[in-house]
Design a protein around this motif. Structure first.
Motif, PDB file in Angstrom:
ATOM      1  N   ALA A  44       1.390   2.586  -3.513  1.00 27.68           N
ATOM      2  CA  ALA A  44       0.680   1.889  -4.785  1.00 27.68           C
ATOM      3  C   ALA A  44      -0.186   2.982  -5.626  1.00 27.68           C
ATOM      4  N   ASP A  45      -0.149   2.466  -6.967  1.00 31.92           N
ATOM      5  CA  ASP A  45      -1.071   3.480  -7.779  1.00 31.92           C
ATOM      6  C   ASP A  45      -2.413   3.389  -7.414  1.00 31.92           C
ATOM      7  N   SER A  46      -3.118   2.732  -6.810  1.00 30.96           N
ATOM      8  CA  SER A  46      -4.483   2.661  -6.402  1.00 30.96           C
ATOM      9  C   SER A  46      -4.771   3.349  -5.127  1.00 30.96           C
ATOM     10  N   VAL A  47      -3.968   4.038  -4.468  1.00 33.83           N
ATOM     11  CA  VAL A  47      -3.991   4.791  -3.292  1.00 33.83           C
ATOM     12  C   VAL A  47      -3.477   6.075  -3.391  1.00 33.83           C
ATOM     13  N   LYS A  48      -2.665   6.334  -4.386  1.00 37.62           N
ATOM     14  CA  LYS A  48      -1.812   7.781  -4.579  1.00 37.62           C
ATOM     15  C   LYS A  48      -2.799   8.751  -4.732  1.00 37.62           C
ATOM     16  N   GLY A  49      -2.573   9.897  -3.791  1.00 41.38           N
ATOM     17  CA  GLY A  49      -3.384  11.035  -3.902  1.00 41.38           C
ATOM     18  C   GLY A  49      -4.706  11.010  -2.692  1.00 41.38           C
ATOM     19  N   ARG A  50      -4.620   9.673  -2.130  1.00 44.99           N
ATOM     20  CA  ARG A  50      -5.709   9.574  -1.210  1.00 44.99           C
ATOM     21  C   ARG A  50      -5.119   9.014   0.218  1.00 44.99           C
ATOM     22  N   PHE A  51      -3.900   8.371   0.081  1.00 41.73           N
ATOM     23  CA  PHE A  51      -3.540   7.788   1.330  1.00 41.73           C
ATOM     24  C   PHE A  51      -2.073   8.740   1.753  1.00 41.73           C
ATOM     25  N   THR A  52      -1.722   8.774   2.934  1.00 45.95           N
ATOM     26  CA  THR A  52      -0.468   9.530   3.328  1.00 45.95           C
ATOM     27  C   THR A  52       0.195   8.544   4.232  1.00 45.95           C
ATOM     28  N   ILE A  53       1.308   8.274   4.392  1.00 43.79           N
ATOM     29  CA  ILE A  53       2.314   7.483   5.248  1.00 43.79           C
ATOM     30  C   ILE A  53       3.077   8.496   5.931  1.00 43.79           C
ATOM     31  N   SER A  54       3.365   8.319   7.205  1.00 43.72           N
ATOM     32  CA  SER A  54       4.185   8.987   7.958  1.00 43.72           C
ATOM     33  C   SER A  54       4.813   8.329   9.083  1.00 43.72           C
ATOM     34  N   ARG A  55       5.791   9.125   9.502  1.00 42.25           N
ATOM     35  CA  ARG A  55       6.378   8.194  10.612  1.00 42.25           C
ATOM     36  C   ARG A  55       6.859   9.371  11.877  1.00 42.25           C
ATOM     37  N   ASP A  56       6.844   8.836  13.124  1.00 46.88           N
ATOM     38  CA  ASP A  56       7.354   9.547  14.087  1.00 46.88           C
ATOM     39  C   ASP A  56       8.359   8.983  14.759  1.00 46.88           C
ATOM     40  N   ASN A  57       9.588   9.310  14.473  1.00 44.23           N
ATOM     41  CA  ASN A  57      10.979   8.452  15.097  1.00 44.23           C
ATOM     42  C   ASN A  57      11.006   8.529  16.672  1.00 44.23           C
ATOM     43  N   ALA A  58      10.496   9.560  17.139  1.00 39.92           N
ATOM     44  CA  ALA A  58      10.531   9.665  18.615  1.00 39.92           C
ATOM     45  C   ALA A  58       9.723   8.792  19.576  1.00 39.92           C
ATOM     46  N   ASN A  85       8.466   5.869  17.889  1.00 45.14           N
ATOM     47  CA  ASN A  85       8.546   4.764  17.072  1.00 45.14           C
ATOM     48  C   ASN A  85       7.027   4.372  16.551  1.00 45.14           C
ATOM     49  N   THR A  86       6.538   5.041  15.649  1.00 43.46           N
ATOM     50  CA  THR A  86       5.126   4.950  15.208  1.00 43.46           C
ATOM     51  C   THR A  86       5.100   5.028  13.734  1.00 43.46           C
ATOM     52  N   VAL A  87       4.520   4.503  13.240  1.00 48.56           N
ATOM     53  CA  VAL A  87       4.211   4.884  11.697  1.00 48.56           C
ATOM     54  C   VAL A  87       2.624   4.828  11.301  1.00 48.56           C
ATOM     55  N   ALA A  88       2.154   5.955  10.684  1.00 47.79           N
ATOM     56  CA  ALA A  88       0.698   5.999  10.585  1.00 47.79           C
ATOM     57  C   ALA A  88       0.374   5.973   9.085  1.00 47.79           C
ATOM     58  N   LEU A  89      -0.715   5.708   8.697  1.00 48.85           N
ATOM     59  CA  LEU A  89      -1.447   5.915   7.384  1.00 48.85           C
ATOM     60  C   LEU A  89      -2.661   6.566   7.506  1.00 48.85           C
ATOM     61  N   GLN A  90      -2.785   7.710   6.943  1.00 50.17           N
ATOM     62  CA  GLN A  90      -4.111   8.599   6.892  1.00 50.17           C
ATOM     63  C   GLN A  90      -4.513   8.155   5.448  1.00 50.17           C
ATOM     64  N   MET A  91      -5.753   7.581   5.772  1.00 45.77           N
ATOM     65  CA  MET A  91      -6.426   7.262   4.311  1.00 45.77           C
ATOM     66  C   MET A  91      -7.642   8.111   4.118  1.00 45.77           C
ATOM     67  N   ASN A  92      -7.980   8.781   3.188  1.00 47.21           N
ATOM     68  CA  ASN A  92      -8.879   9.900   2.847  1.00 47.21           C
ATOM     69  C   ASN A  92      -9.548   9.306   1.695  1.00 47.21           C
ATOM     70  N   SER A  93     -10.789   9.557   1.434  1.00 46.34           N
ATOM     71  CA  SER A  93     -11.611   9.147   0.298  1.00 46.34           C
ATOM     72  C   SER A  93     -11.569   7.778  -0.103  1.00 46.34           C
ATOM     73  N   VAL A 151       0.743  -1.167  -0.059  1.00 48.89           N
ATOM     74  CA  VAL A 151       0.238  -0.039   0.002  1.00 48.89           C
ATOM     75  C   VAL A 151       0.962   1.205  -0.102  1.00 48.89           C
ATOM     76  N   ALA A 152       1.824   1.312   0.992  1.00 49.39           N
ATOM     77  CA  ALA A 152       2.753   2.418   1.234  1.00 49.39           C
ATOM     78  C   ALA A 152       3.963   2.285   1.936  1.00 49.39           C
ATOM     79  N   GLY A 153       5.000   2.931   1.502  1.00 49.92           N
ATOM     80  CA  GLY A 153       6.027   2.660   2.489  1.00 49.92           C
ATOM     81  C   GLY A 153       6.971   3.755   2.603  1.00 49.92           C
ATOM     82  N   ILE A 154       7.718   3.895   3.865  1.00 53.00           N
ATOM     83  CA  ILE A 154       8.546   5.059   4.070  1.00 53.00           C
ATOM     84  C   ILE A 154       9.993   4.626   4.534  1.00 53.00           C
TER      85      ILE A 154
END
Length: 126
Positions: free
Chosen positions: A60-74, A76-84, A48-51
């Motif tokens: 992945a092409d199917s989620v481009k523009g709708r999903f956003t991956i992010s990380r918070d190193n302090a 130890n988390t990674v998040a996936l914001q899923m819109n639309s 789906v997504a990687g960082i």
């Protein structure tokens, strides 16, 4: 003991949003890449997504523009914001981390990841 715990899944109407989070513990994660994969019933697991450790992202092409991956190193988390969200986004979502340090390439194959969470269900109803 390495533990990856996903949260934030649920049921949402098509067009809605969800934010998944993956909390990691048991080893160092700051210098390693992370990713989200999903598996729908009867289908193979897909990327789906990687960082990367340095913040580079890939989708992945199917989620481009709708999903956003992010990380918070302090934290130890990674998040996936899923819109639309669409009904075809319905799946169990898994977070995963690599054990290759300082890798600038965002990995898209499941076998390139070493540690996996237990998954969280996302359902987008039509």
């Amino acid at each position: 003991q390495v533990q990856l715990v996903e949260s934030g899944g649920g049921l949402v109407q098509a067009g809605g949003s969800l934010r998944l989070s993956c909390a990691a513990s048991g080893r160092t994660f700051n210098n390693y890449g992370a990713g989200w994969f999903r598996q729908a019933p009867g289908k193979e697991r897909e990327f789906v997504a990687g960082i990367s450790w340095s913040g580079g992202t890939r989708y992945a092409d199917s989620v481009k523009g709708r999903f956003t991956i992010s990380r918070d190193n302090a934290r130890n988390t990674v998040a996936l914001q899923m819109n639309s969200l669409k009904p075809e986004d319905t799946a169990v979502y898994y977070c995963a981390w690599t054990r290759t340090p300082f890798d600038v390439i965002v990995r898209v194959n499941g076998y390139e990841y070493d540690d996996w969470g237990q998954g969280t269900q996302v359902t987008a109803s039509s």
